[in-house]
Motif scaffolding. Structure first.
Motif, PDB file in Angstrom:
ATOM      1  N   ARG A  43      56.514  -6.078 -18.417  1.00 30.67           N
ATOM      2  CA  ARG A  43      55.171  -6.505 -18.811  1.00 30.67           C
ATOM      3  C   ARG A  43      54.687  -7.649 -17.954  1.00 30.67           C
ATOM      4  O   ARG A  43      53.662  -8.256 -18.268  1.00 30.67           O
ATOM      5  N   SER A  44      55.426  -7.959 -16.902  1.00 36.27           N
ATOM      6  CA  SER A  44      55.126  -9.061 -15.980  1.00 36.27           C
ATOM      7  C   SER A  44      54.703 -10.332 -16.706  1.00 36.27           C
ATOM      8  O   SER A  44      53.656 -10.907 -16.438  1.00 36.27           O
ATOM      9  N   LEU A  45      55.546 -10.750 -17.635  1.00 36.44           N
ATOM     10  CA  LEU A  45      55.374 -12.053 -18.274  1.00 36.44           C
ATOM     11  C   LEU A  45      55.485 -13.127 -17.195  1.00 36.44           C
ATOM     12  O   LEU A  45      56.221 -12.960 -16.231  1.00 36.44           O
ATOM     13  N   ASP A  46      54.738 -14.221 -17.366  1.00 28.90           N
ATOM     14  CA  ASP A  46      54.839 -15.325 -16.428  1.00 28.90           C
ATOM     15  C   ASP A  46      56.307 -15.753 -16.299  1.00 28.90           C
ATOM     16  O   ASP A  46      56.929 -16.117 -17.295  1.00 28.90           O
ATOM     17  N   GLU A  49      57.628 -18.329 -15.460  1.00 28.98           N
ATOM     18  CA  GLU A  49      57.916 -19.659 -15.990  1.00 28.98           C
ATOM     19  C   GLU A  49      58.051 -19.657 -17.504  1.00 28.98           C
ATOM     20  O   GLU A  49      58.894 -20.369 -18.046  1.00 28.98           O
ATOM     21  N   PRO A  82      62.110 -11.956  -9.635  1.00 24.91           N
ATOM     22  CA  PRO A  82      61.839 -13.315 -10.101  1.00 24.91           C
ATOM     23  C   PRO A  82      62.598 -13.657 -11.378  1.00 24.91           C
ATOM     24  O   PRO A  82      63.012 -14.803 -11.574  1.00 24.91           O
ATOM     25  N   PRO A  85      50.530  -3.792 -18.948  1.00 27.76           N
ATOM     26  CA  PRO A  85      50.305  -3.999 -20.382  1.00 27.76           C
ATOM     27  C   PRO A  85      50.126  -5.466 -20.734  1.00 27.76           C
ATOM     28  O   PRO A  85      50.494  -6.338 -19.968  1.00 27.76           O
ATOM     29  N   VAL A 111      50.891 -11.744 -16.618  1.00 22.77           N
ATOM     30  CA  VAL A 111      49.936 -12.451 -15.758  1.00 22.77           C
ATOM     31  C   VAL A 111      50.112 -11.965 -14.319  1.00 22.77           C
ATOM     32  O   VAL A 111      51.110 -11.342 -13.986  1.00 22.77           O
TER      33      VAL A 111
END
Lengths: 255, 396
Positions: free
Chosen positions: A138-141, A143, A182, B205, B209
């Motif tokens: 979900r490409s969470l930040d 950081e 990352p 989804p 970010v």
């Protein structure tokens, strides 16, 4: 300069201890097909809180926390069950319990609270925190991911338990559409800074793929079953081997 | 007064353009950045060890974004002076359209890959953790979100970043001409605010970010554009001063050590924990100040070492790189698609070292070929138009 020398000495001592303890283990060695070189997996941390509990005669209670969805058609046993079996073989005379807490589709920040609840309820000695997959998908930040990881680690340690952080599964195909790097890097940094053991599942599976020991692109149902079997068996063995090594270096041979 | 100055500098620029005397360093280093971006975005490619990200904190993305800002100010600034804002804006949007088309093609390639994964990876091992198939549970949302730039192509996020930076550029351009320093200050404030308050654009989804935060990365783009507009400031900043040069070299050496310590545990052991506590994480998403500092130090040293008229920039060896830098938009788009194609080849056909070498060389060759074709086409087209114009004139 002096610190470096001391560090070197510590490393040598640890290596000697590990060498000695390896002979003392009565458990089965890691299968040749599962084994990975030191450049992929090295045990360079300890489990002081686990050692303390074991010294006090408490059982080795392990909590595996993951974001796995319940399978519609259950496959064969996953690695947590194998981990218990492998650990019992490596730590004879010890009581080993492995509990699994599944939080389907949960990202690292959402895992912290239920994880801590479970640790306090179960009197856990060691948490195996399997995370990063949903976060990467979900490409969470990165950081936010790192902060959640850091808070979770600190809170668990305050509660008197140790942690092993396990990163994501690897296949070249999934790595093409999901950017795991990352998050894997974050796990590596965090664990280095907090003295927590990072179980590098991503690098281990990558090593297997590159060595041709497993093929995830084979579409036959049998091959898929075999891949599951292979990965979970080997992860169970390598994880048990790492945990046993860390307990042994800290704790000395069991009574 | 201001107008006259602007007009003069415009004339100077158009003269330099006509005589072909443009700063070849821009073309060369942008071309090089494009090669690096192509190589870096093939995860299975070990040749990416040779690229700058393994030797310092900043990488090819910084070079590309900075030079893009610089040249955008140069090219569209000229159009603005000669033909006004509507023309300059139209020109920028035309570029964006090319990038957007590339993005949509890339989205299709990704969708095909995900469809393949959903089938092959419908295995007990991967479904329990990844659930790739869920990408297709709601195709309508997925497609709409993709059209809105919310789809995030793994490893290739520099494309949506570039689209957004260019889209916003017509708004910045007129202000840049009148008050370049105010624009720079505003951009710096936005950069700081984005870092402070965690501003970023969302992805699909939900919950995610952008990997390259446009609110942070715009700063580097604007720094490039401002420096282009202020030749005096540029010359002042870049003048050789021994203390600055020494500081820059020391900083580059320290970051080399830092980056190597990520790979070698024995180097990491030498770092005191309080230092790592302060330094990490060096965020790429939000363009960490350390990355910026590294890029500026690197540029300072490179500018000292490579003078504007360096003879080797005109050598046949540099020519392929310069050609790619000159046609950067199309070469960038091709590079993004080629990265994906190359990774697909390495994953599905062969991932051997020779295959990695082969796809790298073929990919770069394709980029150079495209650049050469475009240069030929543009000059041939210009000659043809000129010819038609003269025949028409003589006929009249």
């Amino acid at each position: 300069m002096r610190t470096a020398a001391r560090r070197l000495l510590a490393t040598v001592t640890a290596a000697l201890l590990m060498g000695l303890s390896a002979e003392a283990w009565s458990g089965p060695p890691v299968d040749a097909a599962c084994a990975v070189p030191d450049s992929v997996l090295t045990v360079d941390t300890a489990l002081p809180r686990v050692a303390e509990r074991l010294n006090a005669g408490l059982p080795l209670s392990i909590l595996v926390v993951n974001s796995v969805k319940p399978a519609p058609r259950p496959a064969t046993v996953g690695y947590p069950v194998r981990l218990a079996k492998e650990l019992k073989a490596r730590l004879p005379g010890r009581q080993v319990d492995v509990l699994v807490l599944s939080l389907p589709g949960e990202m690292a920040p959402g895992m912290v609270a239920p994880l801590l609840d479970a640790v306090s309820q179960q009197q856990t000695a060691l948490v195996v925190w399997q995370t990063g997959t949903v976060d990467a998908m979900r490409s969470l930040d990165p950081e936010s991911f790192g902060t959640a990881l850091e808070n979770g680690i600190a809170a668990v340690q305050r509660m008197g338990a140790d942690l092993v952080v396990m990163d994501m599964q690897y296949s070249p195909h999934t790595a093409q559409v999901i950017d795991f790097a990352p998050y894997v890097n974050y796990v590596a940094w965090m664990s280095r800074n907090d003295g927590v053991f990072h179980f590098p599942r991503y690098a281990i599976m990558r090593h297997w793929v590159e060595e041709g020991r497993v093929d995830f692109a084979d579409e036959s149902p049998q091959a898929k079953q075999d891949a599951y079997e292979f990965v979970h068996r080997c992860i169970g063995q390598l994880l048990a081997e790492s945990i046993a090594a860390m307990i042994d270096t800290m704790h000395g041979a069991p009574p | 007064m201001n107008n006259r100055q602007a007009g003069e500098s415009g004339m100077r620029e158009s003269r330099t353009r006509v005589s072909g005397d443009r700063d070849l360093r821009l073309d060369f280093f942008r071309g090089l950045a494009l090669w690096f971006i192509f190589v870096n975005h093939i995860p299975a490619n070990q040749i990416s060890w040779l690229t700058p990200r393994n030797f310092g904190l900043s990488d090819a993305t910084e070079i590309f974004v900075f030079i893009s800002g610089y040249t955008a100010a140069m090219v569209y600034g000229q159009t603005l002076r000669q033909s006004g804002l509507p023309m300059a804006a139209a020109q920028v949007l035309h570029r964006c359209w090319t990038l957007y088309a590339t993005y949509i093609i890339l989205f299709f390639a990704f969708t095909a890959q995900i469809a393949y994964l959903a089938r092959v990876f419908d295995s007990p091992l991967f479904t329990e953790e990844m659930g790739i198939a869920s990408y297709f549970q709601d195709p309508v949302t997925a497609l709409t979100q993709a059209l809105l730039l919310k789809f995030r192509p793994a490893n290739l996020d520099v494309l949506p970043l570039y689209i957004v930076l260019l889209l916003a550029f017509p708004l910045v351009l007129p202000a840049l001409r009148r008050r370049p320093l105010a624009v720079l200050a505003g951009s710096g404030a936005l950069y700081l605010a984005a870092r402070l308050f965690g501003w970023n654009l969302p992805t699909h989804p939900d919950g995610g970010v952008w990997y390259f935060n446009p609110f942070a990365w715009q700063f580097l783009f604007v720094v490039g554009a401002t420096l282009q507009h202020l030749p005096d400031l540029r010359a002042g900043l870049l003048r050789f001063r021994r203390p600055v040069a020494v500081a820059a070299v020391v900083f580059l050496a320290l970051s080399l050590f830092l980056v190597l310590s990520w790979q070698f545990a024995f180097l990491h052991a030498l770092l005191p924990p309080w230092l790592t506590e302060i330094l990490y994480p060096v965020s790429k998403t939000d363009l960490d100040p350390l990355r910026l500092a590294h890029f500026f130090a690197l540029s300072y040293i490179v500018v000292q070492v490579v003078p504007p008229g360096a003879a080797w920039l005109r050598s046949p060896l540099a020519a392929p790189v310069v050609a790619c830098g000159r046609q950067s938009l199309h070469v960038f788009c091709l590079g993004v698609l080629l990265s994906f194609a190359a990774q697909t080849v390495l994953v599905h056909i062969s991932g051997s070292l020779s295959a990695q070498f082969l796809v790298t060389v073929l990919g770069i060759a394709a980029m150079v070929l495209l650049a050469r074709l475009l240069i030929w086409y543009q000059s041939a087209e210009r000659a043809r138009r000129l010819q038609t114009a003269t025949t028409r004139n003589s006929g009249a």
